[in-house]
Design a protein around this motif. Structure first.
Motif, mmCIF file in Angstrom:
data_model
loop_
_atom_site.group_PDB
_atom_site.id
_atom_site.type_symbol
_atom_site.label_atom_id
_atom_site.label_comp_id
_atom_site.label_asym_id
_atom_site.label_seq_id
_atom_site.Cartn_x
_atom_site.Cartn_y
_atom_site.Cartn_z
ATOM 1 N N ILE A 69 0.826 -1.206 0.000
ATOM 2 C CA ILE A 69 0.000 0.000 0.000
ATOM 3 C C ILE A 69 0.859 1.255 0.000
ATOM 4 C CG2 ILE A 69 -0.125 0.199 2.515
ATOM 5 C CD1 ILE A 69 -3.130 0.806 2.203
ATOM 6 N N THR A 72 0.176 6.005 3.017
ATOM 7 C CA THR A 72 -0.484 5.685 4.277
ATOM 8 C C THR A 72 -0.625 6.904 5.191
ATOM 9 O OG1 THR A 72 1.629 5.009 5.202
ATOM 10 C CG2 THR A 72 0.256 3.292 4.260
ATOM 11 N N HIS A 73 -0.070 8.005 4.788
ATOM 12 C CA HIS A 73 -0.289 9.226 5.575
ATOM 13 C C HIS A 73 -1.702 9.746 5.363
ATOM 14 C CE1 HIS A 73 1.243 10.515 1.594
ATOM 15 N NE2 HIS A 73 0.229 11.337 1.691
ATOM 16 N N ARG A 79 -6.638 4.167 7.275
ATOM 17 C CA ARG A 79 -7.737 3.369 7.786
ATOM 18 C C ARG A 79 -7.677 1.931 7.283
ATOM 19 N NH1 ARG A 79 -12.419 4.544 10.819
ATOM 20 N NH2 ARG A 79 -11.299 5.412 12.591
ATOM 21 N N VAL A 81 -5.066 0.305 6.420
ATOM 22 C CA VAL A 81 -4.004 -0.364 7.163
ATOM 23 C C VAL A 81 -4.581 -0.904 8.462
ATOM 24 C CG1 VAL A 81 -1.862 -0.081 8.443
ATOM 25 C CG2 VAL A 81 -2.137 1.012 6.210
ATOM 26 N N TYR A 82 -5.331 -0.077 9.126
ATOM 27 C CA TYR A 82 -5.912 -0.477 10.400
ATOM 28 C C TYR A 82 -6.873 -1.664 10.249
ATOM 29 C CZ TYR A 82 -8.825 -0.326 14.546
ATOM 30 O OH TYR A 82 -9.517 -0.668 15.674
ATOM 31 N N GLN A 85 -4.976 -4.811 9.596
ATOM 32 C CA GLN A 85 -4.274 -5.188 10.808
ATOM 33 C C GLN A 85 -5.180 -6.024 11.702
ATOM 34 O OE1 GLN A 85 -3.105 -2.069 13.665
ATOM 35 N NE2 GLN A 85 -1.432 -1.815 12.223
ATOM 36 N N TRP A 89 -4.405 -9.932 12.514
ATOM 37 C CA TRP A 89 -4.118 -10.333 13.890
ATOM 38 C C TRP A 89 -5.126 -11.333 14.419
ATOM 39 C CZ3 TRP A 89 -2.898 -4.757 15.913
ATOM 40 C CH2 TRP A 89 -1.621 -4.416 15.468
ATOM 41 N N MET A 95 1.634 -8.927 10.042
ATOM 42 C CA MET A 95 1.494 -8.119 8.841
ATOM 43 C C MET A 95 2.717 -7.251 8.605
ATOM 44 S SD MET A 95 -1.562 -5.513 7.905
ATOM 45 C CE MET A 95 -0.960 -3.945 8.504
ATOM 46 N N ILE A 97 4.126 -4.206 6.178
ATOM 47 C CA ILE A 97 3.677 -3.196 5.229
ATOM 48 C C ILE A 97 4.773 -2.912 4.226
ATOM 49 C CG2 ILE A 97 2.919 -0.839 4.925
ATOM 50 C CD1 ILE A 97 1.661 -0.812 7.437
ATOM 51 N N GLU A 269 -13.656 9.934 7.767
ATOM 52 C CA GLU A 269 -14.394 10.436 8.919
ATOM 53 C C GLU A 269 -14.371 11.960 9.035
ATOM 54 O OE1 GLU A 269 -12.623 9.427 12.693
ATOM 55 O OE2 GLU A 269 -14.581 8.928 13.535
ATOM 56 N N ASP A 270 -13.221 12.552 8.774
ATOM 57 C CA ASP A 270 -13.023 13.979 8.995
ATOM 58 C C ASP A 270 -14.072 14.864 8.335
ATOM 59 O OD1 ASP A 270 -9.711 13.915 9.767
ATOM 60 O OD2 ASP A 270 -10.580 12.273 8.662
ATOM 61 N N THR B 72 -3.872 2.307 15.975
ATOM 62 C CA THR B 72 -3.422 2.933 14.737
ATOM 63 C C THR B 72 -4.571 3.552 13.945
ATOM 64 O OG1 THR B 72 -3.558 0.807 13.627
ATOM 65 C CG2 THR B 72 -1.425 1.463 14.497
ATOM 66 N N ARG B 79 -0.127 8.473 11.989
ATOM 67 C CA ARG B 79 0.963 9.285 11.482
ATOM 68 C C ARG B 79 2.325 8.709 11.864
ATOM 69 N NH1 ARG B 79 1.287 14.336 8.815
ATOM 70 N NH2 ARG B 79 -0.028 13.698 7.079
ATOM 71 N N TYR B 82 3.318 5.993 9.708
ATOM 72 C CA TYR B 82 3.818 6.529 8.443
ATOM 73 C C TYR B 82 5.259 7.015 8.556
ATOM 74 C CZ TYR B 82 4.408 9.670 4.506
ATOM 75 O OH TYR B 82 4.900 10.312 3.407
ATOM 76 N N MET B 95 9.245 -3.411 7.661
ATOM 77 C CA MET B 95 8.603 -3.105 8.934
ATOM 78 C C MET B 95 7.389 -3.989 9.161
ATOM 79 S SD MET B 95 7.259 0.576 10.249
ATOM 80 C CE MET B 95 5.549 0.545 9.746
ATOM 81 N N VAL B 96 7.356 -4.587 10.329
ATOM 82 C CA VAL B 96 6.160 -5.348 10.682
ATOM 83 C C VAL B 96 5.498 -4.642 11.854
ATOM 84 C CG1 VAL B 96 7.524 -6.882 12.121
ATOM 85 C CG2 VAL B 96 5.259 -7.582 11.435
ATOM 86 N N ARG B 214 -14.325 9.494 17.920
ATOM 87 C CA ARG B 214 -14.957 10.806 17.790
ATOM 88 C C ARG B 214 -16.476 10.739 17.885
ATOM 89 N NH1 ARG B 214 -11.669 13.443 12.666
ATOM 90 N NH2 ARG B 214 -9.589 13.182 13.562
ATOM 91 N N ASP B 270 -5.877 17.566 11.634
ATOM 92 C CA ASP B 270 -7.300 17.858 11.520
ATOM 93 C C ASP B 270 -7.755 19.064 12.322
ATOM 94 O OD1 ASP B 270 -8.368 14.788 10.524
ATOM 95 O OD2 ASP B 270 -6.457 14.985 11.538
#
Lengths: 324, 324
Positions: A69, A72-73, A79, A81-82, A85, A89, A95, A97, A269-270, B72, B79, B82, B95-96, B214, B270
């Motif tokens: 991917i 990811t920033h 999201r 990624v989350y 994950q 898990w 996982m 990345i 979401e934002d 995350t 962030r 990232y 990276m895992v 949120r 945000d």
DNA sequence: TTGTATGCGTTATCAT
DNA sequence: ATGATAACGCATACAA
């Protein structure tokens, strides 16, 4: 020095095979209750823990998933990624990345594509083909998003219908200045915009941003509006763009939606937490991830499975930012 | 079937050792120009790619970094994922991502702590100690954030000064209703709030949210205000809480900062994009990651290095949401 | 029910 | 400059 199964075996006067068997405790292998318990407690006491490297090398399976991917920033990809994950898990995988580097291209025919050998790959919004079909990889791949490779499992999203809806929505009040905001590289949304605008007998108007960063979009939009006046509606390539634009417009005191209607894309979401929530083309990203993982899991369990491919629909969520 | 160095060796009539040597091409090992080239081209043609599993098992180094992090889904941690990704990739590591599960506890004395053996661990905001010092791990660990283990490298943040500043800031207009919004579990911010409020001769007022989401905070705040009226200022445990609160308050038509001042913590992007940008205690997360990676890199290069520990300062960023 | 032997693909240590 | 041989830690087919 980590303790190995051989250490345990020596300690107990059994063979390391026995230890291995106990530790992996298959249902069909029979071992006496006595040795089983002795091995187990010894392992516990000696602080044994399996070396997954060795296990993977010998066993041929890594219990590792590669998430392929980029960007990811960005909240949208962050999201995903989350989500993955969580799935990974919950199924006792790890996982890693990785990013797809278009420059080096794919190193096919090896498990090195992901930097690390893994049992499966999830590729999110792959930018382009790499000459060889993904099915040539030594492990299963599930592709998600815009890029489509007919040879592997796939969970896509159709943005076309919703994007078309966006344009009708924005043009519904009658002919007016409707602009498109995005990076230079054109895509589906871009062309749908252009076509719709032309069909309405209007000239397309592009606000080009050099990258997807909000801060950047914010200042670009400010400059643009100062130079060209404000469009009456803006369709943004994605939500980050829309949020950057929102802020840039507010900087100038421009009201949303009174002065300009705003629509984004992705459904992060934002967009819901601004004073004027932003309309958006919501991608079913949670469902995409769920399904993508499902496909991969099935594929890993049975490589001979018929191709699993689905295209989900994005849907237009109209909020205050584009209401008249 | 992936091609191995043995395949290449057989093909060329040399030993696999030679192939390995060429491929790893150390400066100090001498091999004839002829064989070197033959091996290289053969490897290319046969589509050889090294098996990193085997390489790691034999060589003892994985070229893999474990990022140990939770939550995350929150922009703040997303962030950091990232940032580390960038550093890790730029240095040719993989990276895992792992999560610290408090339930199982740590499996010390093995490289299994991370699910996968790795050359180093970055642990972000570890929740609590696990009995054994982190230095007992077989690979270097760098700890980031709130949790402090004196035995390993560490990059911390001091929120105290800034949090104290927040309270002076909020109490500066004179005694008034200043509430704290956060989860039930108390922490530094919580206690600084309580102390400051008490010192001002006021009663602390807590708005407890069940989690950091949120959407949840939004509705909790709405209900709270309906039941108890609106405080004149709210110090939120983090920015996600502040944004949720912001939206909940706006739902009720409450004006920020006219009716209520709002301050968050973390410094995520945000908070700057709302109509009324939210004041926050900005953590230097980019710098933390940079430094954390630097520490880990140095430690991996030289395990005997003296302890590297730094505490960075968070700083209060006052924006419109708390201006009078 | 348990043990022996072999292989996984590579690096590293000694020879030559 | 190159090759044999031994690890690395584990799984597994086969034998006992």
């Amino acid at each position: 020095m980590p303790v190995t199964i051989r250490d345990i075996a020596r300690q107990l006067g059994v063979s390391h095979t026995t230890v291995s068997r106990v530790l992996n405790s298959k249902q069909d292998t029979f071992i006496s209750q006595g040795t089983r318990e002795r091995v187990l407690t010894a392992a516990q006491e000696m602080g044994y823990y399996p070396n997954r490297l060795a296990r993977a090398l010998a066993g041929g399976r890594t219990h590792m998933i590669t998430l392929w991917i980029n960007e990811t920033h960005a909240p949208f990809y962050g999201r995903m990624v989350y989500y993955f994950q969580q799935h990974v898990w919950e199924n006792n995988y790890e996982m890693v990345i990785s990013a797809y580097s278009g420059e080096t291209g794919l190193l096919l025919g090896s498990s090195e594509v992901s930097g690390w050998p893994s049992d499966g790959i999830i590729a999110v919004d792959l930018l382009r083909s790499m000459g060889t079909p993904l099915s040539a990889l030594p492990m299963p791949v599930v592709t998600l998003g815009v890029f489509y490779d007919p040879s592997v499992d796939y969970v896509g999203v159709d943005l076309n219908a919703a994007a078309t809806e966006v344009m009708s929505h924005l043009l519904e009040p009658g002919p007016r200045r409707v602009a498109y905001l995005g990076i230079a590289e054109p895509d589906q949304r871009h062309s749908i915009y252009t076509r719709a605008v032309r069909e309405a007998g209007l000239e397309p108007e592009y606000i080009i941003v050099p990258n997807g960063l909000r801060a950047c979009t914010r200042s670009v939009v400010r400059d643009y509006v100062k130079a060209h006046g404000c469009p009456e509606a803006i369709f943004c390539h994605n939500d980050d763009g829309a949020i950057g634009a929102y802020r840039g417009l507010r900087d100038l005191g421009i009201r949303i939606p009174d002065d300009v209607a705003l629509v984004g894309c992705d459904g992060i979401e934002d967009t819901e937490y601004l004073d004027t929530p932003i309309s958006t083309v919501a991608q079913p990203s949670e469902e995409m991830c769920r399904l993508g993982w499902e496909y991969l899991k099935r594929r890993m369990a049975d490589p001979s499975l018929p191709l699993q491919q689905t295209v989900l629909q994005a849907r237009l969520v109209i909020r205050e930012s584009s209401r008249r």
